[in-house]
Design an enzyme around this catalytic site. Structure first.
Site, PDB file in Angstrom:
ATOM      1  N   LYS A  53       2.546  -5.507  -0.437  1.00 32.04           N
ATOM      2  CA  LYS A  53       2.115  -4.952  -1.729  1.00 32.04           C
ATOM      3  C   LYS A  53       0.836  -4.120  -1.549  1.00 32.04           C
ATOM      4  O   LYS A  53       0.699  -3.044  -2.134  1.00 32.04           O
ATOM      5  CB  LYS A  53       1.905  -6.087  -2.740  1.00 32.04           C
ATOM      6  CG  LYS A  53       3.223  -6.714  -3.205  1.00 32.04           C
ATOM      7  CD  LYS A  53       3.043  -8.005  -3.989  1.00 32.04           C
ATOM      8  CE  LYS A  53       4.388  -8.688  -4.214  1.00 32.04           C
ATOM      9  NZ  LYS A  53       4.290 -10.009  -4.855  1.00 32.04           N
ATOM     10  N   GLN A  97       0.354 -14.746  -6.440  1.00 30.31           N
ATOM     11  CA  GLN A  97       1.526 -14.923  -5.588  1.00 30.31           C
ATOM     12  C   GLN A  97       2.024 -16.365  -5.666  1.00 30.31           C
ATOM     13  O   GLN A  97       1.255 -17.307  -5.545  1.00 30.31           O
ATOM     14  CB  GLN A  97       1.171 -14.544  -4.134  1.00 30.31           C
ATOM     15  CG  GLN A  97       2.357 -14.467  -3.196  1.00 30.31           C
ATOM     16  CD  GLN A  97       3.358 -13.371  -3.539  1.00 30.31           C
ATOM     17  OE1 GLN A  97       3.017 -12.341  -4.097  1.00 30.31           O
ATOM     18  NE2 GLN A  97       4.609 -13.597  -3.222  1.00 30.31           N
ATOM     19  N   ASP A 120       3.646  -8.677 -13.150  1.00 37.27           N
ATOM     20  CA  ASP A 120       4.843  -9.378 -12.668  1.00 37.27           C
ATOM     21  C   ASP A 120       5.833  -9.618 -13.816  1.00 37.27           C
ATOM     22  O   ASP A 120       7.012  -9.915 -13.582  1.00 37.27           O
ATOM     23  CB  ASP A 120       4.461 -10.751 -12.099  1.00 37.27           C
ATOM     24  CG  ASP A 120       4.421 -10.780 -10.578  1.00 37.27           C
ATOM     25  OD1 ASP A 120       5.157  -9.998  -9.947  1.00 37.27           O
ATOM     26  OD2 ASP A 120       3.669 -11.605 -10.028  1.00 37.27           O
TER      27      ASP A 120
END
Ligand code: GUN
Length: 294
Positions: A53, A97, A120
């Site tokens: 990312k 994460q 997200d």
């Protein structure tokens, strides 16, 4: 003959489009989009995803920050870190994460992220807004799949779509998006899972199959009708003595067997995977432009 849906090439093209837009925006005086990632502990897969990312952010001209925290961090301390990013006007998007260590309540952390920065699309506010068709940050994998369908001109309206797998991140949102009264929606969707009887009969009727259950080579040729579109979301790491690394990646679809029956199919790797990060970049750009929450 089937056509391969090339997620690698498509994602590279989209990254170029995003990079071009960022260049233009910054030239016009806008701020550089900034994505922050919180990484707790040292899980190998999570390290790899976060590094990828970061690299993608720099490829498109975004700023990125990774907050690395030890896996014995308390839930209260992690919540404080999230709050600090929420209140930092320089940061547009935040991802935490997953998975998190067992002593931390993941849902509580997700709900602590400001919906305006939840790129997200995991916060219940974004999930709820997506369900009722309001502007929302949409979970990256389903958004990436819709983008692939769009770019390959694959019609969904009036089609019969079968989604296998009901995860909050992929299967569930995918089934909702495909049935929306919207571009790349208007499908008749069936969501199948481990308790679905006669799965083969259900998938055998489908014009479009999205395999997202996380079982290597689960979808076989006898479960697919001639001319179907097959989208493979699986990535299982399997031991192999035929590769240098000792591992190989397998999708949820037995590719060699299924592909000859398809009109379109995604490979693994190089199909859905690269599109997921691109969707995260797109969401971060939308966050920096305040396009979802005006
Ligand atoms: N872990 C596995 N996939 C994801 C993802 O898309 N986002 C986050 N935050 N964690 C993950």
């Amino acid at each position: 003959m089937y056509e391969l849906i090339d997620g690698k090439a498509t994602s590279a093209a989209i990254k170029e489009e995003i990079a071009e837009e960022v260049k233009q925006l910054v030239k016009e005086g806008a701020k550089t989009p900034h994505l922050a990632a919180i990484l707790v502990g040292h899980d190998g897969a999570s390290e790899t995803y976060v590094a990828s990312k970061e690299k993608s952010c720099s490829q498109v001209g975004f700023n990125s920050t990774v907050l690395r925290l030890e896996d014995d961090i308390t839930e209260a301390d992690l919540l404080e870190k999230v709050e600090a990013v929420n209140n930092d006007p320089g940061i547009d998007g935040l991802i935490v994460q997953l998975p998190l260590p067992a002593h931390i309540n993941e849902q509580k952390i997700i709900e602590a992220i400001k919906p305006e920065k939840d790129v997200d699309g995991f916060h219940p506010v974004n999930v709820g807004r997506m369900v009722i068709g309001l502007p929302a940050f949409v979970s990256a994998t389903p958004a990436g799949i819709l983008e692939l369908l769009k770019r390959y001109n694959i019609e969904t309206s009036g089609k019969s779509c079968v989604v296998i797998g009901r995860s909050n991140i992929v299967g569930k949102p995918m089934s909702i998006l495909l049935s929306q009264k919207n571009d790349f929606g208007n499908a008749t969707v069936t969501l199948c899972h481990s308790r679905t009887p006669n799965l083969k009969e259900v998938t055998g009727q489908a014009d479009i199959i999205i395999a997202a259950l996380g079982r290597a080579e689960f979808l076989r040729a006898d479960m697919v009708k001639e001319g179907a579109v097959v989208i493979d979301v699986g990535i299982s790491r399997i031991r192999s003595d035929k590769t240098k690394s000792g591992w190989k990646l397998l999708g949820d679809v037995k590719f060699d067997e299924v592909a000859p029956k398809c009109s379109f199919i995604t490979p693994v790797p190089g199909g859905v995977g690269p599109m997921t990060i691109v969707s995260l970049l797109r969401n971060t750009l939308l966050a920096s432009k305040r396009e979802i929450y005006k």
